[in-house]
Design an enzyme around this catalytic site. Structure first.
Site, PDB file in Angstrom:
ATOM      1  N   GLN A 107      -6.358   7.034  33.521  1.00  0.00           N
ATOM      2  CA  GLN A 107      -8.348   6.927  33.850  1.00  0.00           C
ATOM      3  C   GLN A 107      -7.812   5.298  32.791  1.00  0.00           C
ATOM      4  O   GLN A 107      -6.646   5.154  32.022  1.00  0.00           O
ATOM      5  CB  GLN A 107      -8.166   8.262  32.909  1.00  0.00           C
ATOM      6  CG  GLN A 107      -9.362   8.571  31.940  1.00  0.00           C
ATOM      7  CD  GLN A 107     -10.597   7.543  33.135  1.00  0.00           C
ATOM      8  OE1 GLN A 107     -11.357   8.631  33.450  1.00  0.00           O
ATOM      9  NE2 GLN A 107     -11.677   7.051  31.790  1.00  0.00           N
ATOM     10  N   LYS A 111     -14.359  14.222  35.440  1.00  0.00           N
ATOM     11  CA  LYS A 111     -13.863  14.167  37.329  1.00  0.00           C
ATOM     12  C   LYS A 111     -13.044  15.810  37.645  1.00  0.00           C
ATOM     13  O   LYS A 111     -13.560  15.945  38.814  1.00  0.00           O
ATOM     14  CB  LYS A 111     -13.246  13.360  36.948  1.00  0.00           C
ATOM     15  CG  LYS A 111     -14.076  11.502  36.927  1.00  0.00           C
ATOM     16  CD  LYS A 111     -12.583  10.780  36.728  1.00  0.00           C
ATOM     17  CE  LYS A 111     -13.636   9.665  36.105  1.00  0.00           C
ATOM     18  NZ  LYS A 111     -13.015   8.829  35.522  1.00  0.00           N
ATOM     19  N   ASP A 127     -10.073   4.650  43.136  1.00  0.00           N
ATOM     20  CA  ASP A 127     -10.684   3.832  42.575  1.00  0.00           C
ATOM     21  C   ASP A 127     -10.842   2.435  42.779  1.00  0.00           C
ATOM     22  O   ASP A 127     -11.946   1.363  42.686  1.00  0.00           O
ATOM     23  CB  ASP A 127      -9.341   3.216  41.315  1.00  0.00           C
ATOM     24  CG  ASP A 127      -9.861   3.874  39.706  1.00  0.00           C
ATOM     25  OD1 ASP A 127     -11.447   4.515  39.849  1.00  0.00           O
ATOM     26  OD2 ASP A 127      -9.572   4.536  39.008  1.00  0.00           O
TER      27      ASP A 127
END
Ligand code: NAP
Length: 311
Positions: free
Chosen positions: A98, A54, A124
């Site tokens: 995460q 990422k 997200d």
């Protein structure tokens, strides 16, 4: 006949190529790049790889991306304090914590974290406000993996409107948002889970079948209507030789990788499905790269929104 390959890596590259000039334009106008803050707790090896990918993809696209690390022993309060810091940051438009969090943070930890992240920085798409907006088909920040699946279907000319779609899996991060996104594009959607009766028969009614379960090779040809588009979201790290030998024939590329590395990532869809499906996304190289591309796009969107830039 072998299914058409739904090449997620190629579609992700196209999306990244679209995002980069828009990032450059934002940077020129705002005097700073869109910023992403990633929080990693502990040292889970798979998470380390995801986070590294990422960070690299974000940097390649011209974004600012910063990693905040917390030790495996950190408390939930420590984590929430870092999230609050990012909530107040002027240079971070997106926040990503995460998963998975260490088990000792408690079963509700992820939910607590998603509740605390500012909804306009929630790249997200897990904050309850963004989930509610998604239900009403007016989300700006929708969950990355299901959004990536939609991009893959649309850009591969798979017709969604009017199709029968079956999603296996009902998690908050994949199954439910996936079903909503398909519904908003006018599919007739069925959501299946571990209590679904006659699962193979239900799945075999689908024109579009999305498997998001986390069980290697679970979806066999019996689940698939001939000609259906099958999207394999599942990723299981398999180190059990018997499982690998059951799924992949001797001399196959996957077996070679297993022999070299001692483990491979395997999707939910059995390789034999390629003989029945009309189109199939591979693992790896299917949904995974799209998830990252959608994260970049969401970060850009969050930056534009916060800066009041028309999108
Ligand atoms: P999850 O939270 O564990 O949810 C799994 C879902 O599968 C649950 O709804 C569960 O049903 C259902 N399920 C489990 N066993 C089943 C069975 N035997 N029959 C029918 N349904 C069954 O997992 P998730 O976070 O949604 O992730 C799903 C998979 O996608 C995982 O392999 C994950 O690694 C992968 N993933 C990949 C990406 C990517 O970028 N490629 C991103 C996210 C996730 P119940 O609700 O009844 O328990």
């Amino acid at each position: 006949m072998a299914a058409r390959l739904l090449d997620g890596a190629a579609v992700a590259q196209v999306i990244r190529a679209e995002v980069s000039p828009a990032v450059a334009a934002f940077t020129a106008r705002a005097g700073r790049p869109p910023g992403l803050g990633i929080v990693l707790v502990g040292d889970d090896p798979a998470s380390e790889i995801y986070v590294r990918n990422k960070l690299k993809s974000a940097a390649d696209a011209g974004l600012r991306a910063d990693l905040m690390r917390l030790a495996a022993g950190a408390s939930l309060d420590d984590l929430l304090a870092v999230v609050e810091q990012l909530n107040h940051s002027e240079v971070h438009d997106g926040i990503l914590v995460q998963s998975p969090l260490p088990a000792k943070m408690g079963a509700e930890a992820e939910r607590r974290v998603f509740d605390v992240i500012r909804s306009d920085k929630d790249v997200d798409g897990f904050h309850p406000v963004n989930v509610g907006l998604l239900v009403q088909n007016r989300a700006t920040l929708a969950a990355c993996t299901p959004s990536g699946v939609i991009e893959l279907l649309e850009r591969s000319q798979v017709q969604i409107a009017g199709a029968r779609a079956v999603v296996i899996g009902r998690s908050d991060i994949v199954g439910k948002p996936m079903a909503l996104l398909l519904l908003h594009r006018h599919a007739t959607v069925t959501i299946c889970h571990s209590r679904t009766r006659d699962l193979p028969q239900v799945a075999a009614e689908a024109d579009i079948l999305v498997a998001a379960i986390g069980r290697a090779g679970f979806v066999t040809p019996a689940f698939v209507k001939p000609g259906a588009a099958v999207i394999d979201v599942g990723t299981s790290q398999v180190s059990d030789r018997a499982v690998v030998e059951r799924l992949f024939p001797p001399g196959s590329k996957r077996r070679e990788v297993f022999e070299r590395r001692g483990s491979i990532v395997v999707g939910d869809v059995h390789p034999d499905v390629a003989e029945v499906a009309g189109a199939l996304s591979p693992v790896p190289g299917g949904v995974g790269p799209l998830t990252i591309a959608m994260l970049l796009r969401n970060t850009l969107a969050a930056a534009q929104l916060r800066a009041g830039v028309a999108r």
